[in-house]
Design a protein around this motif. Structure first.
Motif, PDB file in Angstrom:
ATOM      1  N   GLY B  56       0.685  -1.223   0.071  1.00  0.00           N
ATOM      2  CA  GLY B  56      -0.275  -0.062  -0.023  1.00  0.00           C
ATOM      3  C   GLY B  56       0.957   1.277  -0.027  1.00  0.00           C
ATOM      4  O   GLY B  56       0.301   2.362  -0.096  1.00  0.00           O
ATOM      5  N   PHE B  57       2.054   1.177   0.285  1.00  0.00           N
ATOM      6  CA  PHE B  57       3.106   2.404   0.306  1.00  0.00           C
ATOM      7  C   PHE B  57       3.638   2.551  -1.048  1.00  0.00           C
ATOM      8  O   PHE B  57       3.632   1.500  -2.047  1.00  0.00           O
ATOM      9  CB  PHE B  57       4.059   2.002   1.379  1.00  0.00           C
ATOM     10  CG  PHE B  57       3.607   2.101   2.827  1.00  0.00           C
ATOM     11  CD1 PHE B  57       3.697   3.216   3.362  1.00  0.00           C
ATOM     12  CD2 PHE B  57       3.379   1.010   3.345  1.00  0.00           C
ATOM     13  CE1 PHE B  57       3.383   3.267   4.645  1.00  0.00           C
ATOM     14  CE2 PHE B  57       2.863   0.930   5.005  1.00  0.00           C
ATOM     15  CZ  PHE B  57       2.892   2.191   5.213  1.00  0.00           C
ATOM     16  N   ASP B  58       4.041   3.587  -1.195  1.00  0.00           N
ATOM     17  CA  ASP B  58       4.660   3.966  -2.561  1.00  0.00           C
ATOM     18  C   ASP B  58       6.136   3.352  -2.658  1.00  0.00           C
ATOM     19  O   ASP B  58       6.612   3.071  -3.993  1.00  0.00           O
ATOM     20  CB  ASP B  58       4.659   5.241  -3.003  1.00  0.00           C
ATOM     21  CG  ASP B  58       3.225   5.980  -2.988  1.00  0.00           C
ATOM     22  OD1 ASP B  58       2.663   5.452  -4.027  1.00  0.00           O
ATOM     23  OD2 ASP B  58       3.109   6.677  -1.976  1.00  0.00           O
ATOM     24  N   HIS B  59       6.688   3.313  -1.543  1.00  0.00           N
ATOM     25  CA  HIS B  59       8.110   2.593  -1.296  1.00  0.00           C
ATOM     26  C   HIS B  59       7.936   1.892   0.148  1.00  0.00           C
ATOM     27  O   HIS B  59       7.574   2.637   0.887  1.00  0.00           O
ATOM     28  CB  HIS B  59       9.123   3.547  -1.461  1.00  0.00           C
ATOM     29  CG  HIS B  59      10.509   3.035  -1.362  1.00  0.00           C
ATOM     30  ND1 HIS B  59      11.240   2.140  -1.816  1.00  0.00           N
ATOM     31  CD2 HIS B  59      11.219   3.339  -0.130  1.00  0.00           C
ATOM     32  CE1 HIS B  59      12.262   1.642  -1.282  1.00  0.00           C
ATOM     33  NE2 HIS B  59      12.184   2.490  -0.094  1.00  0.00           N
ATOM     34  N   PHE B  60       8.672   0.756   0.131  1.00  0.00           N
ATOM     35  CA  PHE B  60       8.717   0.021   1.630  1.00  0.00           C
ATOM     36  C   PHE B  60       9.947  -0.844   1.566  1.00  0.00           C
ATOM     37  O   PHE B  60       9.904  -1.791   0.611  1.00  0.00           O
ATOM     38  CB  PHE B  60       7.380  -0.717   1.848  1.00  0.00           C
ATOM     39  CG  PHE B  60       7.195  -1.154   3.237  1.00  0.00           C
ATOM     40  CD1 PHE B  60       6.497  -0.387   4.086  1.00  0.00           C
ATOM     41  CD2 PHE B  60       7.787  -2.312   3.679  1.00  0.00           C
ATOM     42  CE1 PHE B  60       6.451  -0.700   5.402  1.00  0.00           C
ATOM     43  CE2 PHE B  60       7.511  -2.713   4.977  1.00  0.00           C
ATOM     44  CZ  PHE B  60       6.803  -1.760   5.941  1.00  0.00           C
TER      45      PHE B  60
END
Lengths: 14, 257
Positions: B56-60
């Motif tokens: 759900g994050f743009d980068h993780f």
């Protein structure tokens, strides 16, 4: 009067 | 190394505003599947369970599992310094004693970073089993907010009863009594304005309105809220946070002495 329960009454501690 | 970037930083601001009065502190548990939090209020009457998925994050990125002890009042102070349109990046070194929050304005002409001191928190995790509920009700989150706000002005506790007629919220106090009934209603064109009642068996439970009212601080996070009820078990009040995850509130019922 209804008594407020504690959540620990329902779910076990991990 | 932990790093999580979210373009819609306002979601983090809203999440923390929804939690901070119920739970003063708790551990952000990060792993390669995402970020989660389980925290009880000081009286062990309610519990907040937050799950944010990695995708759900743009980068993780999370190289090793960590529990970051957060004071939510302090995190709220820092997040108030982020603009509503900002991208927010959370960063921490392995075993760090601070969490760095970086805010980037959409125009890229303003970048700020804040370090939040982390705490060491002994957290008590409760094992909550997946289960079928007697009644599951999805309703507009604004409707839920209105019901619990209105009833809080009349009484301290609410009897929630789900039957084939609908879901009824009843309270009484010094000024008198109040009953609000919602029926299954899929007439509105917009799905978020509809009310769905999935009833397996009738159920009636009593809860402290103060907590149900506090849960409605999560209203800005989702257009709908789901209430799950089973006899003699805590109610679950759940907000889906888009594709990012969910925040669930568990509240122990009041039971006749």
């Amino acid at each position: 009067t209804p008594v407020q329960n504690d959540l620990k009454e329902f779910y076990a501690l991990l | 190394m932990f790093e999580a970037r979210i373009t819609q930083g306002s979601v983090l601001k809203k999440l923390v505003e929804a939690l901070k009065e119920l739970v003063t502190e708790g551990n952000f548990d990060v792993s390669n599947t995402g970020l989660s939090l389980q925290a009880m209020d000081s009286s062990h009457v309610c519990l907040v369970s937050l799950t944010l998925r990695e995708d759900g994050f743009d980068h993780f990125r999370c190289d090793r599992n960590m529990a970051m002890g957060i004071h939510f009042g302090n995190l709220s102070k820092i997040l108030k310094c982020a603009g509503n349109e900002d991208t927010i990046t959370l960063k921490a070194e392995d075993n760090a004693d601070q969490l760095t929050l970086m805010f980037e304005a959409p125009s890229q002409d303003r970048i700020s970073d804040f370090d939040l001191k982390l705490m060491s928190i002994e957290s008590e995790h409760l094992g909550i089993p997946d289960q079928d509920y007697s009644a599951e009700v999805k309703l507009p989150s604004s409707e839920y907010q209105r019901i619990v706000r209105d009833l809080t002005s009349i009484g301290d506790t609410v009897l929630i009863s789900a039957t084939k007629e609908g879901i009824k919220f009843s309270t009484s106090g010094d000024v008198g009594t109040a009953n609000i009934t919602l029926r299954h209603n899929t007439t509105p064109e917009k799905p978020e304005e509809q009310t769905f009642i999935d009833l397996k068996e009738p159920v009636a439970l009593t809860f402290a309105l103060r907590y149900l009212n506090n849960f409605s601080k999560a209203t800005p996070l989702a257009p709908q809220v789901k209430l799950s009820l089973t006899k003699d078990l805590p109610i679950v009040v759940e907000y889906q946070v888009g594709e990012l995850g969910s925040v669930r509130f568990y509240l122990a019922p009041k039971i006749d002495d």
